[in-house]
Design a protein around this motif. Structure first.
Motif, PDB file in Angstrom:
ATOM      1  N   VAL A   1       0.835  -1.208   0.000  1.00  0.00           N
ATOM      2  CA  VAL A   1       0.000   0.000   0.000  1.00  0.00           C
ATOM      3  C   VAL A   1       0.867   1.254   0.000  1.00  0.00           C
ATOM      4  O   VAL A   1       0.623   2.195  -0.768  1.00  0.00           O
ATOM      5  N   GLU A   2       1.885   1.307   0.849  1.00  0.00           N
ATOM      6  CA  GLU A   2       2.743   2.490   0.922  1.00  0.00           C
ATOM      7  C   GLU A   2       3.457   2.740  -0.405  1.00  0.00           C
ATOM      8  O   GLU A   2       3.594   3.883  -0.842  1.00  0.00           O
TER       9      GLU A   2
ATOM     10  N   MET B   1       3.670   6.152  -5.350  1.00  0.00           N
ATOM     11  CA  MET B   1       3.561   6.310  -6.797  1.00  0.00           C
ATOM     12  C   MET B   1       2.491   7.351  -7.145  1.00  0.00           C
ATOM     13  O   MET B   1       2.679   8.185  -8.028  1.00  0.00           O
ATOM     14  N   LEU B   2       1.358   7.309  -6.433  1.00  0.00           N
ATOM     15  CA  LEU B   2       0.279   8.256  -6.712  1.00  0.00           C
ATOM     16  C   LEU B   2       0.747   9.696  -6.512  1.00  0.00           C
ATOM     17  O   LEU B   2       0.396  10.592  -7.281  1.00  0.00           O
ATOM     18  N   VAL B   3       1.525   9.909  -5.477  1.00  0.00           N
ATOM     19  CA  VAL B   3       2.021  11.257  -5.199  1.00  0.00           C
ATOM     20  C   VAL B   3       3.074  11.662  -6.225  1.00  0.00           C
ATOM     21  O   VAL B   3       3.025  12.763  -6.793  1.00  0.00           O
TER      22      VAL B   3
ATOM     23  N   GLY C   1       0.544  13.220  -8.666  1.00  0.00           N
ATOM     24  CA  GLY C   1       0.394  14.455  -7.902  1.00  0.00           C
ATOM     25  C   GLY C   1      -0.978  14.635  -7.290  1.00  0.00           C
ATOM     26  O   GLY C   1      -1.536  15.735  -7.307  1.00  0.00           O
ATOM     27  N   ILE C   2      -1.545  13.535  -6.770  1.00  0.00           N
ATOM     28  CA  ILE C   2      -2.910  13.621  -6.261  1.00  0.00           C
ATOM     29  C   ILE C   2      -2.974  14.480  -5.000  1.00  0.00           C
ATOM     30  O   ILE C   2      -1.993  14.628  -4.271  1.00  0.00           O
ATOM     31  N   ALA C   3      -4.146  15.027  -4.744  1.00  0.00           N
ATOM     32  CA  ALA C   3      -4.358  15.908  -3.593  1.00  0.00           C
ATOM     33  C   ALA C   3      -4.287  15.112  -2.295  1.00  0.00           C
ATOM     34  O   ALA C   3      -4.529  13.900  -2.270  1.00  0.00           O
ATOM     35  N   ALA C   4      -3.999  15.823  -1.213  1.00  0.00           N
ATOM     36  CA  ALA C   4      -3.846  15.181   0.090  1.00  0.00           C
ATOM     37  C   ALA C   4      -5.116  14.456   0.519  1.00  0.00           C
ATOM     38  O   ALA C   4      -5.062  13.340   1.050  1.00  0.00           O
TER      39      ALA C   4
ATOM     40  N   LEU D   1      -9.153  -0.605  -5.387  1.00  0.00           N
ATOM     41  CA  LEU D   1      -8.543  -1.935  -5.441  1.00  0.00           C
ATOM     42  C   LEU D   1      -8.046  -2.263  -6.848  1.00  0.00           C
ATOM     43  O   LEU D   1      -6.981  -2.863  -7.019  1.00  0.00           O
ATOM     44  N   ARG D   2      -8.826  -1.864  -7.841  1.00  0.00           N
ATOM     45  CA  ARG D   2      -8.412  -2.124  -9.234  1.00  0.00           C
ATOM     46  C   ARG D   2      -7.110  -1.405  -9.558  1.00  0.00           C
ATOM     47  O   ARG D   2      -6.207  -1.979 -10.165  1.00  0.00           O
ATOM     48  N   GLN D   3      -7.039  -0.133  -9.175  1.00  0.00           N
ATOM     49  CA  GLN D   3      -5.817   0.624  -9.453  1.00  0.00           C
ATOM     50  C   GLN D   3      -4.630   0.075  -8.676  1.00  0.00           C
ATOM     51  O   GLN D   3      -3.510   0.003  -9.196  1.00  0.00           O
ATOM     52  N   PHE D   4      -4.873  -0.328  -7.444  1.00  0.00           N
ATOM     53  CA  PHE D   4      -3.831  -0.893  -6.593  1.00  0.00           C
ATOM     54  C   PHE D   4      -3.262  -2.173  -7.209  1.00  0.00           C
ATOM     55  O   PHE D   4      -2.051  -2.331  -7.361  1.00  0.00           O
ATOM     56  N   HIS D   5      -4.138  -3.086  -7.610  1.00  0.00           N
ATOM     57  CA  HIS D   5      -3.676  -4.357  -8.156  1.00  0.00           C
ATOM     58  C   HIS D   5      -3.124  -4.199  -9.574  1.00  0.00           C
ATOM     59  O   HIS D   5      -2.236  -4.959  -9.984  1.00  0.00           O
TER      60      HIS D   5
END
Length: 305
Positions: free
Chosen positions: A7-8, A13-15, A19-22, A78-82
């Motif tokens: 998860v971490e 990667m998302l950040v 550049g996703i918002a907090a 979950l889809r994006q994570f996997h």
């Protein structure tokens, strides 16, 4: 790889890449931590979660009463994570690819009771002068025809013909339809016509039934909605419940309550597809169900053997 580490890595990667918002990042974290807690209870790691695990997790959310829209958001995470785990080589497949999103139930339209509509009509009848005559005509027309608010305020002067008792409406896509009017609506429009000039500038001509001195040339949707809420307050009805579209819903639902067939209601509402109109049958069914639950003695006490 442990679930927590996976998860971490995904959140980093998302950040870094998106550049996703907090706030969005925290939403992803909460959703994925809830899922990884589920995996931990099953003694599973993120790189070993199966399609069955995903489905069982989603089923658990449903049993817990989570809204379909919230569950769908969880599944998207979950889809994006996997997808990320698969793309980065942390696992050989994506277990979410064949998991269907929860079906979002279409919310039932808000309606007013017949008694509440009567209160609105009585309040409009009590308004003095040209403003009162216009409000009553608008209300009677809307409840008698189920017009969209844009169709109502933009009605041409010739739309209501007393001799035929029909309303000619040009709806979406320029399609014309004819809607029968009640005698009360015809009388209200006839009375309003005598005061219609009060809404015109001196010497102004207008093709609209409900003209205005404003830029649009006719009463605006926004102004009519404001007037309707003011009327609701004077009628002792919660103004949050009342809008032009709610009266359109009331028109359709009350017709079905009194035995109108669905196809006729579809034609009067101007729906291209009858499936759009069928939502009103669900409203009627839901009201009947509540009526039985509230007033049938066996629904409350249970049948004794």
């Amino acid at each position: 790889m442990t679930a927590g580490h996976a998860v971490e890595t995904f959140l980093e990667m998302l950040v870094a890449e998106r550049g996703i918002a907090a706030n969005t990042l925290q939403a992803y974290r909460r959703d994925l931590e809830d899922f990884t807690d589920f995996l931990t209870r099953r003694k599973r790691s993120a790189d070993a979660a199966s399609t069955g695990d995903i489905r069982d997790y989603m089923a658990g959310l449903s049993r817990a009463g989570m809204a379909a829209s919230t569950s769908a958001r969880r599944l998207s995470a979950l889809r994006q994570f996997h997808k990320f785990l698969h793309a980065e080589g942390f696992r050989e497949d994506n277990p979410c690819t064949v998991v269907d999103a929860p079906r979002r139930s279409r919310p039932l339209p808000k309606i007013l009771s017949e008694a509440e509509v009567e209160k609105l009509l009585d309040a409009a009848s009590a308004l003095p002068g040209p403003e009162g005559a216009r409000m009553l005509a608008l209300l009677e027309l809307l409840y008698a025809s189920g017009l969209r608010v844009s169709e109502l305020v933009g009605l041409p002067l010739a739309a209501v013909t007393r001799d035929t008792g029909m309303l000619i409406v040009r709806g979406k896509g320029g399609k014309e339809r004819m809607v029968p009017l009640t005698e009360a609506a015809i009388r209200a429009v006839a009375a309003y016509r005598e005061d219609r000039d009060a809404f015109l500038k001196e010497g102004q001509k207008s093709p609209f039934l409900f003209p205005s001195r404003g830029e649009s040339g006719h009463l605006t949707r926004h102004r009519f909605a404001q007037l309707l809420k003011e009327l609701a307050i004077s009628a002792g009805i919660d103004h949050e419940k009342v809008s032009p579209h709610v009266l359109r819903h009331a028109f359709a639902t009350h017709l079905l309550d009194h035995g109108a067939d669905l196809r006729s209601v579809q034609q009067m509402l101007g729906h291209a597809d009858i499936s759009t109109t069928q939502i009103y049958t669900h409203v009627v069914e839901e009201r009947l169900r509540r009526l039985v639950e509230q007033h049938h003695p066996l629904a409350r006490t249970g049948r004794k053997g």
